[in-house]
Design an enzyme around this catalytic site. Structure first.
Site, mmCIF file in Angstrom:
data_model
loop_
_atom_site.group_PDB
_atom_site.id
_atom_site.type_symbol
_atom_site.label_atom_id
_atom_site.label_comp_id
_atom_site.label_asym_id
_atom_site.label_seq_id
_atom_site.Cartn_x
_atom_site.Cartn_y
_atom_site.Cartn_z
ATOM 1 N N ASP A 124 0.855 -1.189 0.000
ATOM 2 C CA ASP A 124 0.000 0.000 0.000
ATOM 3 C C ASP A 124 0.885 1.231 0.000
ATOM 4 O O ASP A 124 1.987 1.212 0.556
ATOM 5 C CB ASP A 124 -0.910 0.010 1.226
ATOM 6 C CG ASP A 124 -2.010 -1.041 1.164
ATOM 7 O OD1 ASP A 124 -2.499 -1.315 0.058
ATOM 8 O OD2 ASP A 124 -2.379 -1.566 2.225
ATOM 9 N N ASP A 142 -6.923 -1.483 -4.755
ATOM 10 C CA ASP A 142 -7.993 -1.170 -3.813
ATOM 11 C C ASP A 142 -8.971 -0.157 -4.415
ATOM 12 O O ASP A 142 -10.187 -0.273 -4.238
ATOM 13 C CB ASP A 142 -7.427 -0.614 -2.511
ATOM 14 C CG ASP A 142 -6.533 -1.588 -1.777
ATOM 15 O OD1 ASP A 142 -6.686 -2.815 -1.965
ATOM 16 O OD2 ASP A 142 -5.665 -1.122 -1.007
#
Length: 168
Positions: A124, A142
């Site tokens: 991330d 995402d």
């Protein structure tokens, strides 16, 4: 047995592929360019690049579960992607309100599966914040999953609203 539409919506898997390529390219950039756990401001006071890792699911759900969650989330992502792919196979190509969000979810899910299988976690790097409130870091995959899920909900919610009711 119902006849399958020809042409079907499988061509939308090209969008899934584009999401996967963009996601993996961005993560390769992050891994080669950003320091771990160090905020690099993009828009001061709102948006940072922030390299971190997630062994769980959304909001680090089950992140500390000991490793078995890697296979659970991989299996779920593959199963959901397979189901959505099957739906694309049975969907007429022109039904973009269903095909577009399905393709986004598939691309995002497989992008994160690739991370889980290669790294054992998801990379991330997008961090939004306001003051001292920080949203959990996320990535391109995402974004595709959330965008696809919103599309499925919104288009599903309004699907058929303008369809005339049968006289009874």
């Amino acid at each position: 047995m119902t006849e399958r539409p020809r042409p079907n919506a499988l061509v939308w898997l090209l969008l899934s592929l584009a999401v996967i390529v963009l996601d993996q390219w961005s993560k390769a950039w992050v891994l080669s360019s950003l320091p771990e756990y160090t905020a690099v401001p993009v828009i001061e006071g709102f948006w940072n690049w922030y390299r971190t890792y997630n062994t769980g699911a959304a909001f680090s759900f089950l992140a500390g579960a000991g490793g078995w969650q890697l296979w659970l989330f991989t299996g779920l992502a593959v199963a959901i992607s397979g189901l959505l792919g099957w739906w694309l196979f049975n969907l007429p190509r022109g039904q973009w309100k269903a095909a577009l969000p399905y393709a986004l979810v598939i691309g995002g899910a497989i992008g994160n599966v690739i991370d889980r299988q290669i790294h054992g976690h998801v990379v991330d790097f997008i961090q939004w914040h306001v003051g001292n409130y920080y949203w959990p870091a996320f990535n391109i995959a995402d974004c595709a999953i959330v965008g696809g899920a919103i599309g499925i909900f919104v288009f599903g919610l309004f699907d058929g609203r303008n369809t005339p009711k049968a006289a009874g």
